[in-house]
Design an enzyme around this catalytic site. Structure first.
Site, PDB file in Angstrom:
ATOM      1  N   CYS A 124      73.548-126.058 -21.813  1.00 47.03           N
ATOM      2  CA  CYS A 124      74.125-126.050 -23.169  1.00 47.03           C
ATOM      3  C   CYS A 124      75.643-126.042 -23.124  1.00 47.03           C
ATOM      4  CB  CYS A 124      73.599-124.858 -23.957  1.00 47.03           C
ATOM      5  SG  CYS A 124      71.809-124.956 -24.238  1.00 47.03           S
ATOM      6  N   THR A 125      76.200-125.340 -22.152  1.00 51.56           N
ATOM      7  CA  THR A 125      77.651-125.330 -21.984  1.00 51.56           C
ATOM      8  C   THR A 125      78.139-126.719 -21.607  1.00 51.56           C
ATOM      9  OG1 THR A 125      77.658-122.993 -21.374  1.00 51.56           O
ATOM     10  CG2 THR A 125      79.569-124.311 -20.694  1.00 51.56           C
TER      11      THR A 125
END
Length: 153
Positions: free
Chosen positions: A45-46
């Site tokens: 997600c980062t």
């Protein structure tokens, strides 16, 4: 997932700063890139969020904004946004109502699929993108969809 060329459901959600975002408030003004992701601060997600960040100027060139949606709360979103210097908004969808409206729910309840919708200024879904593991594939496909959209005008 919702189908391309259908009207995007309107919604209102709480942003990372506590304010409210609604899809309808952008009708006639901006194209919206609405992306669903599993969880703040996880590696995938980062990477996905930073990919949108690093290409945000290119996306803005097409009169578009990016809005991320996950089940995390506003405080988590605010920290995530600050730590990674994200220039876009994040919606806290704790009850996953928006996820369900956009059919961004997996077969396993805790596993949110990575789904991105490109929604035009009229509120019509122009592209649907899903890559659960190839997180950096969303941005090139978003840009390609926005390019197609700009040529149609």
């Amino acid at each position: 997932m919702l189908k391309q060329d259908t009207l995007a459901p309107d919604f209102a959600g709480t942003l990372d700063d506590g304010s409210t975002f609604s899809l309808s408030s952008n009708r006639g003004k901006k194209n919206v890139v609405l992306y669903f992701y599993p969880k703040d601060f996880t590696p995938g997600c980062t990477s996905q969020a930073c990919s949108f960040r690093d290409n945000y100027a290119e996306i803005e060139r097409f009169d578009a904004i990016v809005v991320g949606v996950s089940g995390d709360n506003e405080d988590s979103h605010a920290s995530f946004k600050e730590k990674h210097e994200l220039p876009f908004r994040l919606i806290a969808d704790r009850g996953k109502q928006i996820h369900r409206m956009y059919q961004a729910v997996g077969l396993i309840p805790w596993m949110t699929p990575r789904v991105t919708y490109v929604i035009d200024k009229r509120g019509v879904i122009r592209s649907v993108i899903r890559h659960d593991f190839r997180v950096k594939e969303h941005v090139p496909e978003v840009v390609a969809a926005l390019e197609r959209l700009s040529r149609e005008r």
